[in-house]
Design an enzyme around this catalytic site. Structure first.
Site, PDB file in Angstrom:
ATOM      1  CG  ASP A 260      -2.273   0.636   0.960  1.00 10.41           C
ATOM      2  OD1 ASP A 260      -2.298   1.866   0.889  1.00 10.41           O
ATOM      3  OD2 ASP A 260      -3.286  -0.069   0.800  1.00 10.41           O
TER       4      ASP A 260
ATOM      5  CG  ASN B 111     -13.695   1.401  -3.650  1.00  4.02           C
ATOM      6  OD1 ASN B 111     -14.016   0.302  -3.203  1.00  4.02           O
ATOM      7  ND2 ASN B 111     -12.678   2.103  -3.190  1.00  4.02           N
TER       8      ASN B 111
ATOM      9  CB  SER C 296      -9.198   0.165   0.338  1.00  3.17           C
ATOM     10  OG  SER C 296      -8.716   0.411  -0.944  1.00  3.17           O
TER      11      SER C 296
ATOM     12  CG  HIS D 130      -5.347   3.689   1.400  1.00  2.00           C
ATOM     13  ND1 HIS D 130      -4.935   2.445   0.972  1.00  2.00           N
ATOM     14  CD2 HIS D 130      -6.671   3.760   1.107  1.00  2.00           C
ATOM     15  CE1 HIS D 130      -5.967   1.801   0.441  1.00  2.00           C
ATOM     16  NE2 HIS D 130      -7.035   2.566   0.514  1.00  2.00           N
TER      17      HIS D 130
ATOM     18  CG  ASP E 112      -2.836   2.387  18.420  1.00  2.00           C
ATOM     19  OD1 ASP E 112      -2.540   3.056  19.426  1.00  2.00           O
ATOM     20  OD2 ASP E 112      -3.914   2.505  17.812  1.00  2.00           O
TER      21      ASP E 112
ATOM     22  CB  ALA F 239      -9.386  -7.892  -7.475  1.00  2.00           C
TER      23      ALA F 239
END
Lengths: 398, 75
Positions: free
Chosen positions: A145, A275, A348, A177, A154, A291
């Site tokens: 990405d 999308n 995504s 992203h 985190d 994909a």
């Protein structure tokens, strides 16, 4: 947000209050008379030609000649009389309650639902990750990405290997992203600040930066990232990226070959379906590149009501099918500091949910490659939506 | 018409070619491919070539296919 309510006056047990009366073969006329004789039901309409939406109110029911079935309104006494007639010999062969059926359309179930995200994001709950004892420990997951915020609090103490395939840019995420996708697939279930949002919370993270901080990239960089992930023994590659395709456009032979070679070496590639749909206007766009390759797992997006997301690409051609779906609307995950967390939507976001679940299954079962694909699909929750939109359904943690 | 310049391409190597990748890459350079990356684990060579040289690349022993690189990737 509102909870769904039923205001059509029907029973809550999935039945309509009407009955289906099965008539003996070649006994429609006799059966119709019998309905009137024993239960006082006057079947006014005899209508195979009656189309959907025909108004049955006003008549006691209607007979579907060619099916040998009558659909009738009956009060409890009438129903009891019919049941007795069905048990005895005669033209009435059987009786059952009519069930409510739903049209299989995306719009039908697009209802906002209230979700408690105080402990876990709705996406984690939808795939059951918070209930799984699997954590992805020992499994390497590559997220290709825009990179990753390598100093994100985190992820303190996590093992992260990062590499940039974008000329002139480091693996540090200058977009957001990539950090979001790493968070969903491999982030913490207990971040200490807000709900748990990561699925494979103990997986080894491989960050391949293949899209620039501006969000663009090309085949060469993506292929380099895939090759790097294969070389490093990643069981799962998560790719929340792609390029739009046109209906009828063939898949890339190169990416298909690469995917089969990756599979032969134990690496499953999971990619966003895209999308480009706008189902609000009825437009469904085909699954994007890469994909749409048969050996790459294509992921569509659903919302918290488990309805298909309006933007989610669908199966348009004989090739390029949606294989499974994941949570992809209003998804909370990590974001580069100082924001720390952010909510965004897209296939995504669905893709790293599936990649994370794949890592859990890989850890729990030892499955890799096609066996891992099969387990993802086999254990997915089936949904009352077209398979062309959701494939095998919503993936589930082991 | 202006000269479109070199094409950016993806060259897929067949299984036999993967077994002798250094030689194959040398053959590709010899027919004019300017090599960017050799992805040995997946059997792909990326690079650029003049349009007139595409047929030559395709004819190299061990080449399975050649495809134009897409550069319109996004989210």
């Amino acid at each position: 947000m509102t909870t769904p309510s039923r205001d059509d006056g029907t029973a809550d047990d999935g039945t309509t209050g009407r009955y289906l009366v099965l008539l003996e073969d070649d006994s429609v006329a006799a059966g119709t008379r019998e309905l009137n004789r024993i239960a006082g039901i006057d079947v006014a309409a005899t209508a195979d030609a009656t189309g959907p939406g025909a108004d049955l109110r006003g008549a006691g029911g209607l007979v579907l000649d060619r099916l040998g079935v009558a659909v009738v309104d009956a009060d409890p006494d009438q129903a009891e009389a019919l049941a007795r007639a069905a048990a005895a010999s005669g033209p009435i062969a059987g009786l059952e309650r009519e069930r409510r059926v739903r049209a299989i359309t995306a719009e039908e179930v697009q209802t906002a639902v209230a979700v408690d995200e105080s402990v876990f994001t709705w996406g984690l709950q939808a795939v059951g990750a918070q209930l799984s004892t699997a954590t992805g420990a020992g499994i390497r997951v590559a997220v290709l990405d825009t990179g990753f915020d390598l100093a994100h609090p985190d992820f303190a103490g996590r093992q992260v290997t990062a590499e940039s395939f974008v000329p002139g840019e480091s693996a540090q995420d200058g977009h957001g992203h990539g950090t979001h996708c790493v968070g969903t697939s491999c982030g913490p279930r207990e971040p200490g600040d807000g709900p748990g949002y990561g699925i494979a919370s103990a997986a080894e993270i491989y960050v391949g930066k293949v899209l620039s901080d501006g969000g663009s990239g090309s085949d060469g960089g993506i292929l380099s990232g895939i090759a790097w992930a294969v070389e490093n023994g990643c069981a799962v590659v998560s790719m929340s990226l792609g390029a739009a395709t046109q209906p009828g456009q063939p898949f890339s032979r190169t990416f298909e070959r690469v995917a089969t070679r990756a599979m032969a070496q134990g690496t499953l590639i999971v990619a966003a379906a895209g999308n480009e749909s706008d189902r609000r206007t009825g437009a469904v766009a085909p699954v994007g590149h890469p994909a749409n390759c048969p050996s790459i797992l294509a992921v569509g997006a659903v919302d918290a009501a488990e309805a298909i997301a309006y933007f989610s690409c669908g199966t348009v051609d004989r090739i390029g099918s949606v294989d499974v779906v994941g949570p992809g609307v209003d998804v909370l995950s990590s974001w580069p500091m100082p924001l720390r967390h952010n909510r965004i939507s897209g296939t995504s976001m669905a893709t790293p949910h599936v990649a994370g679940v794949a890592a859990l299954i890989a850890q729990a079962t030892g499955a890799r490659s096609w066996a891992l694909w099969a387990r993802l699909a086999q254990s997915a929750i089936r949904q009352p939506l077209p398979s062309t939109d959701v494939g095998a359904g919503l993936v589930q943690a082991p | 018409m202006t000269d479109p310049g070199p094409l950016r391409v993806l060259v897929t190597v067949d299984d036999d070619g993967m077994g002798r990748l250094p030689d194959l890459v040398a053959d590709l350079r010899a027919v004019g491919l300017s090599v960017d990356a050799v992805l040995e684990h997946v059997g792909v060579v990326t690079g650029s070539i003049d349009p007139a040289g595409v047929a030559g690349v395709r004819a190299v022993l061990g080449v399975e296919g050649i495809e134009l690189e897409r550069s319109d990737w996004g989210f």
